[in-house]
Design a protein around this motif. Structure first.
Motif, PDB file in Angstrom:
ATOM      1  N   ILE A  27       0.963  -1.151  -0.054  1.00 56.48           N
ATOM      2  CA  ILE A  27      -0.107   0.058  -0.083  1.00 56.48           C
ATOM      3  C   ILE A  27       0.880   1.069   0.008  1.00 56.48           C
ATOM      4  N   GLN A  28       0.451   2.261  -1.004  1.00 55.03           N
ATOM      5  CA  GLN A  28       1.145   3.475  -0.911  1.00 55.03           C
ATOM      6  C   GLN A  28       0.137   4.562  -0.478  1.00 55.03           C
ATOM      7  N   TYR A  29       0.432   5.156   0.320  1.00 62.67           N
ATOM      8  CA  TYR A  29      -0.502   6.334   0.683  1.00 62.67           C
ATOM      9  C   TYR A  29      -0.166   7.551   0.297  1.00 62.67           C
ATOM     10  N   GLU A  30      -1.043   8.522  -0.374  1.00 60.62           N
ATOM     11  CA  GLU A  30      -0.968   9.624  -0.806  1.00 60.62           C
ATOM     12  C   GLU A  30      -1.339  10.677   0.426  1.00 60.62           C
TER      13      GLU A  30
ATOM     14  N   ALA B 260      -2.974 -14.898  -8.884  1.00 56.50           N
ATOM     15  CA  ALA B 260      -3.663 -13.625  -9.445  1.00 56.50           C
ATOM     16  C   ALA B 260      -3.120 -12.345  -8.756  1.00 56.50           C
ATOM     17  N   VAL B 261      -3.030 -11.191  -9.537  1.00 53.00           N
ATOM     18  CA  VAL B 261      -2.640 -10.256  -9.071  1.00 53.00           C
ATOM     19  C   VAL B 261      -3.905  -8.994  -9.113  1.00 53.00           C
ATOM     20  N   ARG B 262      -4.158  -8.433  -8.061  1.00 55.32           N
ATOM     21  CA  ARG B 262      -5.432  -7.503  -7.947  1.00 55.32           C
ATOM     22  C   ARG B 262      -4.783  -6.128  -7.466  1.00 55.32           C
ATOM     23  N   GLU B 263      -5.484  -5.191  -8.169  1.00 55.29           N
ATOM     24  CA  GLU B 263      -4.960  -3.721  -7.840  1.00 55.29           C
ATOM     25  C   GLU B 263      -6.022  -2.854  -7.427  1.00 55.29           C
ATOM     26  N   PHE B 264      -5.762  -1.951  -6.607  1.00 59.76           N
ATOM     27  CA  PHE B 264      -6.844  -1.141  -5.797  1.00 59.76           C
ATOM     28  C   PHE B 264      -6.249   0.228  -5.909  1.00 59.76           C
ATOM     29  N   ILE B 265      -7.360   1.346  -6.138  1.00 62.94           N
ATOM     30  CA  ILE B 265      -7.198   2.704  -5.889  1.00 62.94           C
ATOM     31  C   ILE B 265      -8.276   3.267  -5.141  1.00 62.94           C
ATOM     32  N   LEU B 266      -8.121   3.871  -4.223  1.00 64.44           N
ATOM     33  CA  LEU B 266      -8.850   4.399  -3.290  1.00 64.44           C
ATOM     34  C   LEU B 266      -9.003   6.002  -3.412  1.00 64.44           C
ATOM     35  N   ARG B 267     -10.046   6.554  -3.738  1.00 66.32           N
ATOM     36  CA  ARG B 267     -10.155   7.992  -3.948  1.00 66.32           C
ATOM     37  C   ARG B 267     -11.068   8.978  -3.135  1.00 66.32           C
TER      38      ARG B 267
ATOM     39  N   CYS C 294      -4.956   6.450  -1.874  1.00 70.50           N
ATOM     40  CA  CYS C 294      -3.868   5.300  -1.670  1.00 70.50           C
ATOM     41  C   CYS C 294      -3.942   4.537  -2.809  1.00 70.50           C
ATOM     42  N   THR C 295      -2.923   3.740  -3.401  1.00 73.28           N
ATOM     43  CA  THR C 295      -3.015   2.740  -4.190  1.00 73.28           C
ATOM     44  C   THR C 295      -2.383   1.525  -3.529  1.00 73.28           C
ATOM     45  N   ALA C 296      -2.810   0.201  -4.110  1.00 67.25           N
ATOM     46  CA  ALA C 296      -2.185  -1.086  -3.430  1.00 67.25           C
ATOM     47  C   ALA C 296      -2.357  -2.161  -4.569  1.00 67.25           C
ATOM     48  N   THR C 297      -1.585  -2.988  -4.308  1.00 63.41           N
ATOM     49  CA  THR C 297      -1.425  -4.327  -5.162  1.00 63.41           C
ATOM     50  C   THR C 297      -1.251  -5.459  -4.222  1.00 63.41           C
ATOM     51  N   SER C 298      -1.956  -6.736  -4.681  1.00 59.77           N
ATOM     52  CA  SER C 298      -2.028  -7.644  -3.880  1.00 59.77           C
ATOM     53  C   SER C 298      -1.843  -8.920  -4.720  1.00 59.77           C
TER      54      SER C 298
ATOM     55  N   ALA D 298      -1.321  -0.730 -10.315  1.00 55.34           N
ATOM     56  CA  ALA D 298      -1.566   0.600  -9.231  1.00 55.34           C
ATOM     57  C   ALA D 298      -0.155   0.684  -8.702  1.00 55.34           C
ATOM     58  N   ILE D 299       0.479  -0.275  -8.382  1.00 53.88           N
ATOM     59  CA  ILE D 299       1.946   0.046  -7.932  1.00 53.88           C
ATOM     60  C   ILE D 299       2.652  -1.227  -8.593  1.00 53.88           C
ATOM     61  N   ASP D 300       3.941  -0.890  -9.324  1.00 53.86           N
ATOM     62  CA  ASP D 300       4.658  -1.592  -9.826  1.00 53.86           C
ATOM     63  C   ASP D 300       5.470  -2.325  -9.066  1.00 53.86           C
TER      64      ASP D 300
END
Length: 85
Positions: free
Chosen positions: A1-4, A27-34, A42-46, A76-78
């Motif tokens: 997770i990377q927080y802005e 499986a790789v899942r991406e997230f963006i919270l706005r 924040c952005t996240a990858t799992s 979302a995050i490399d």
């Protein structure tokens, strides 16, 4: 997770999520919270493992499981998720 930045108490938060990749056992899942203004909080990858719960072993993800959702190879995050010994 990377927080802005963190949301304030009772702020509305929208979550965008998608499958970036399905490969073998993972499986790789991406997230963006706005926030309500559309600004990124924040952005996240799992990385997820498909598990046979009867045998308690990872199994290859059947193609038909990902097909209805598709995949979007945008990250979302490399993060290559390197293996650690």
């Amino acid at each position: 997770i990377q927080y802005e930045r963190y949301p304030s108490w009772r702020d509305a938060v929208a979550v965008e999520t998608w499958i970036a990749e399905i490969a073998g056992l993972y499986a790789v899942r991406e997230f963006i919270l706005r926030d309500a203004a559309g600004q990124t909080l924040c952005t996240a990858t799992s990385r997820w493992v498909f598990l046979d719960t009867a045998r308690m072993r990872p199994i290859r993800i059947p193609g038909e499981y990902g097909a209805p959702y598709g995949s979007r190879p945008v990250r979302a995050i490399d993060d290559p998720f390197p293996r650690h010994g």
